[in-house]
Design an enzyme around this catalytic site. Sequence first.
Site, PDB file in Angstrom:
ATOM      1  N   THR A  62      -0.440   8.305   0.495  1.00 23.89           N
ATOM      2  CA  THR A  62       0.752   8.750  -0.233  1.00 23.89           C
ATOM      3  C   THR A  62       1.218  10.126   0.233  1.00 23.89           C
ATOM      4  O   THR A  62       0.478  10.888   0.850  1.00 23.89           O
ATOM      5  CB  THR A  62       0.480   8.774  -1.750  1.00 23.89           C
ATOM      6  OG1 THR A  62      -0.567   9.692  -2.030  1.00 23.89           O
ATOM      7  CG2 THR A  62       0.107   7.396  -2.257  1.00 23.89           C
ATOM      8  N   ASP A  63       2.458  10.416  -0.107  1.00 25.38           N
ATOM      9  CA  ASP A  63       3.039  11.714   0.237  1.00 25.38           C
ATOM     10  C   ASP A  63       3.081  12.601  -1.010  1.00 25.38           C
ATOM     11  O   ASP A  63       2.557  12.232  -2.064  1.00 25.38           O
ATOM     12  CB  ASP A  63       4.428  11.534   0.860  1.00 25.38           C
ATOM     13  CG  ASP A  63       5.444  10.900  -0.082  1.00 25.38           C
ATOM     14  OD1 ASP A  63       5.197  10.813  -1.303  1.00 25.38           O
ATOM     15  OD2 ASP A  63       6.507  10.480   0.417  1.00 25.38           O
ATOM     16  N   ALA A  64       3.731  13.740  -0.898  1.00 23.33           N
ATOM     17  CA  ALA A  64       3.796  14.693  -2.008  1.00 23.33           C
ATOM     18  C   ALA A  64       4.523  14.121  -3.219  1.00 23.33           C
ATOM     19  O   ALA A  64       4.295  14.563  -4.346  1.00 23.33           O
ATOM     20  CB  ALA A  64       4.478  15.982  -1.552  1.00 23.33           C
TER      21      ALA A  64
END
Length: 147
Positions: A21-23
Amino acid sequence: MKSPLKLSTFSIPVRIYYEDTDAGGVVYYANYLKFLERCRSEWLRAIGHQQAELLHDPGIAFVVRSVQVDFLKPARLDDQLLVDLEVEKISRAQIFFRQTIRRADESLAGGSGELLSATVHLVCVTAAQMKPTSIPAFLRSQLEALQ
């Protein structure tokens, strides 16, 4: 080396981990390409061929020539997905796939439908020089039977 399986469609499960996942808490877009690649690799294994063996003898590899991706809905941490492929076309030196990613359990939050749709075009190359070459006859005949 050959398998009796006749898999023109194939699917693998993928769980989304924190590292995917990203931020923003959704799957980072480039990671979807990894999932698509993993599915193609497992499909090749399921029909009786391992990439390491093909690199060694007959000395070929399949490289991505082009990918077209439509990102439709996000996947999130802990989602369980299914990554699918369908063999669309095989030519002398190329394989064309349609691939999708969807939730494994469509009743969960986020609902049903595809998360991603892609077309992937692979080219057979010589492992040593990375130049296009014909898919070896033993493999091409097996792949053509899948169409």
